[in-house]
Design an enzyme around this catalytic site. Structure first.
Site, PDB file in Angstrom:
ATOM      1  N   TYR A 109      44.558  35.394  27.710  1.00 41.80           N
ATOM      2  CA  TYR A 109      45.388  34.214  28.023  1.00 41.80           C
ATOM      3  C   TYR A 109      44.865  33.036  27.207  1.00 41.80           C
ATOM      4  CZ  TYR A 109      47.697  30.649  30.911  1.00 41.80           C
ATOM      5  OH  TYR A 109      48.444  29.594  31.350  1.00 41.80           O
ATOM      6  N   TYR A 167      42.776  26.962  35.919  1.00 38.23           N
ATOM      7  CA  TYR A 167      42.394  28.353  35.628  1.00 38.23           C
ATOM      8  C   TYR A 167      40.873  28.380  35.597  1.00 38.23           C
ATOM      9  CZ  TYR A 167      42.932  32.971  33.359  1.00 38.23           C
ATOM     10  OH  TYR A 167      42.925  34.323  33.049  1.00 38.23           O
TER      11      TYR A 167
HETATM   12  P1  NAD Z   1      48.639  42.117  37.929  1.00 34.21           P
HETATM   13  O1  NAD Z   1      48.418  41.687  39.321  1.00 34.21           O
HETATM   14  O2  NAD Z   1      49.823  42.992  37.644  1.00 34.21           O
HETATM   15  O3  NAD Z   1      47.373  42.884  37.305  1.00 34.21           O
HETATM   16  C1  NAD Z   1      46.040  42.599  37.608  1.00 34.21           C
HETATM   17  C2  NAD Z   1      45.458  43.903  38.119  1.00 34.21           C
HETATM   18  O4  NAD Z   1      44.030  43.834  38.168  1.00 34.21           O
HETATM   19  C3  NAD Z   1      45.937  44.248  39.536  1.00 34.21           C
HETATM   20  O5  NAD Z   1      46.574  45.516  39.534  1.00 34.21           O
HETATM   21  C4  NAD Z   1      44.649  44.296  40.344  1.00 34.21           C
HETATM   22  O6  NAD Z   1      44.700  45.250  41.381  1.00 34.21           O
HETATM   23  C5  NAD Z   1      43.648  44.671  39.251  1.00 34.21           C
HETATM   24  N1  NAD Z   1      42.254  44.422  39.586  1.00 34.21           N
HETATM   25  C6  NAD Z   1      41.683  43.336  40.158  1.00 34.21           C
HETATM   26  N2  NAD Z   1      40.346  43.516  40.287  1.00 34.21           N
HETATM   27  C7  NAD Z   1      40.060  44.746  39.777  1.00 34.21           C
HETATM   28  C8  NAD Z   1      38.884  45.497  39.636  1.00 34.21           C
HETATM   29  N3  NAD Z   1      37.688  45.030  40.041  1.00 34.21           N
HETATM   30  N4  NAD Z   1      38.959  46.739  39.095  1.00 34.21           N
HETATM   31  C9  NAD Z   1      40.147  47.242  38.687  1.00 34.21           C
HETATM   32  N5  NAD Z   1      41.313  46.564  38.788  1.00 34.21           N
HETATM   33  C10 NAD Z   1      41.267  45.327  39.327  1.00 34.21           C
HETATM   34  O7  NAD Z   1      48.703  40.771  37.087  1.00 34.21           O
HETATM   35  P2  NAD Z   1      48.916  40.444  35.549  1.00 34.21           P
HETATM   36  O8  NAD Z   1      49.043  38.961  35.517  1.00 34.21           O
HETATM   37  O9  NAD Z   1      49.975  41.267  34.947  1.00 34.21           O
HETATM   38  O10 NAD Z   1      47.503  40.800  34.897  1.00 34.21           O
HETATM   39  C11 NAD Z   1      47.308  41.810  33.918  1.00 34.21           C
HETATM   40  C12 NAD Z   1      46.476  41.236  32.776  1.00 34.21           C
HETATM   41  O11 NAD Z   1      47.272  40.252  32.089  1.00 34.21           O
HETATM   42  C13 NAD Z   1      45.208  40.518  33.231  1.00 34.21           C
HETATM   43  O12 NAD Z   1      44.172  40.750  32.301  1.00 34.21           O
HETATM   44  C14 NAD Z   1      45.631  39.057  33.176  1.00 34.21           C
HETATM   45  O13 NAD Z   1      44.538  38.172  33.054  1.00 34.21           O
HETATM   46  C15 NAD Z   1      46.481  39.098  31.923  1.00 34.21           C
HETATM   47  N6  NAD Z   1      47.349  37.920  31.717  1.00 34.21           N
HETATM   48  C16 NAD Z   1      48.204  37.525  32.680  1.00 34.21           C
HETATM   49  C17 NAD Z   1      48.997  36.395  32.474  1.00 34.21           C
HETATM   50  C18 NAD Z   1      49.972  35.928  33.520  1.00 34.21           C
HETATM   51  O14 NAD Z   1      50.441  34.769  33.445  1.00 34.21           O
HETATM   52  N7  NAD Z   1      50.331  36.758  34.488  1.00 34.21           N
HETATM   53  C19 NAD Z   1      48.905  35.687  31.254  1.00 34.21           C
HETATM   54  C20 NAD Z   1      48.025  36.143  30.288  1.00 34.21           C
HETATM   55  C21 NAD Z   1      47.230  37.250  30.526  1.00 34.21           C
END
Ligand code: NAD
Length: 301
Positions: free
Chosen positions: A179, A189
């Site tokens: 991100y 954040y």
């Molecule tokens: P999401 O909730 O779909 O995915 C996050 C996942 O991490 C969840 O399934 C959760 O159960 C899992 N998780 C948490 N702790 C964990 C652990 N200890 N071991 C294994 N799994 C664990 O949400 P998302 O936003 O799609 O996130 C996916 C990726 O995208 C992340 O790396 C997030 O930082 C990144 N991201 C998200 C955004 C956004 O705005 N949503 C923007 C940029 C990057």
């Protein structure tokens, strides 16, 4: 015709617990391109994922001509832990963990080798993050909270590359999700999550060199724009981030999970075999902007 073809490839998407996040969308895109999909789910979310799948509550439709999203296997994975010796007693005996066997990164590697064999995995997507103090300002974050965010969200990628790379088909592809807070200040954040994303991007560069030379694997990271996933909603700033992006990015249409997922499929395919060590922005161009668009700005005059 140029063809994004993942037929015959086996992909692991780590961090799928529902159909709202990037992991689910990436699993769908990889499947549509012909790959077979394994997912991993955080143990506290595993039962609800299984129940939602059984009850048909998740959006598994891939669209006309593609059928449904199905998984070869769903493994429990808590990416905080490399092996069972690392797992504290209260987690081992927790009711959500106690019957799962080895839910660590090494356990995942061993299970995959046992169930699928050596040199069968081509793609590993790391789509997970966790920062227990994410709602605190960095300046107020405890050492434990900061280290936990970096352990779950950044070191876990290093560990996944270390454990999975040797059992993968040569020329495999690793991909993580970052991100913009890795590079610029995103108020709200917190908890060391910005530090974790900065580490993730830096580690991607170093891992691309090391895994490239040792295994000919590629390692890339997508810096994704804001999406109202379950994880993002829990931080509390997501709608503000989406509104800001749609007001100030070069492209003002809504960023979808599919926009990120389609780029992920490209980065996992041979079409991108010259790309490694890269942070690829999929954010409608927001990263290119330095200041907010002034009110009354007119693009035509
Ligand atoms: P999401 O909730 O779909 O995915 C996050 C996942 O991490 C969840 O399934 C959760 O159960 C899992 N998780 C948490 N702790 C964990 C652990 N200890 N071991 C294994 N799994 C664990 O949400 P998302 O936003 O799609 O996130 C996916 C990726 O995208 C992340 O790396 C997030 O930082 C990144 N991201 C998200 C955004 C956004 O705005 N949503 C923007 C940029 C990057």
């Amino acid at each position: 015709m140029l063809n994004l073809n993942l037929e015959g490839k086996l992909a692991i998407v780590a961090g799928v617990a529902d159909d709202q996040g990037y992991g689910w969308a990436i699993a769908k895109a990889l499947k549509k391109a012909g790959a077979k999909i394994i997912i991993t789910t955080w143990p506290p979310a595993l039962n609800i994922l299984r129940m939602s799948l059984e009850r048909g509550k998740l959006d598994t439709k891939l669209g006309p001509d593609y059928g449904d999203l199905t998984f070869e296997k769903i493994y429990p994975l808590d990416a905080m832990y490399d092996c069972m010796d690392d797992v504290p007693e209260d987690v081992r005996t927790n009711k959500r963990y106690v019957e799962l066997g080895d839910f660590t990164i090494r356990g995942l590697r061993d299970s995959i080798e046992k169930d699928f064999g050596l040199n069968k995995i081509d793609i590993v997507v790391h789509s997970l993050a966790n920062g227990p103090e994410v709602q605190k300002h960095l300046i107020d974050t405890s050492r434990a909270g900061y280290l936990a965010a970096n352990s779950a969200s950044a070191y876990s990628f290093v560990s996944m590359v270390r454990h999975m790379a040797p059992i993968m088909q040569k020329g495999g592809s690793f991909l993580a999700l970052s991100y913009m807070a890795a590079e610029r200040v995103v108020p709200g954040y917190g908890g060391g999550m910005s530090s974790a994303k900065a580490a993730l991007e830096s580690d991607t560069r170093v891992l691309s060199f090391e895994a490239g030379r040792r295994y000919q694997h590629r390692v890339n990271v997508i810096s994704a724009g804001p999406l109202a996933s379950r994880a993002a909603k829990s931080i509390g700033i997501i709608q503000n981030a989406i509104n800001y992006s749609e007001t100030n990015a070069p492209l003002t249409d809504t960023l979808t999970a599919d926009d990120v997922a389609n780029t992920a499929a490209f980065l996992c395919s041979d079409l991108s075999k010259g790309i490694t060590g890269s942070t690829v922005y999929v954010d409608k161009g927001l990263h290119a902007m330095a200041i907010a668009v002034p009110s009354g700005y007119n693009e035509n005059s």
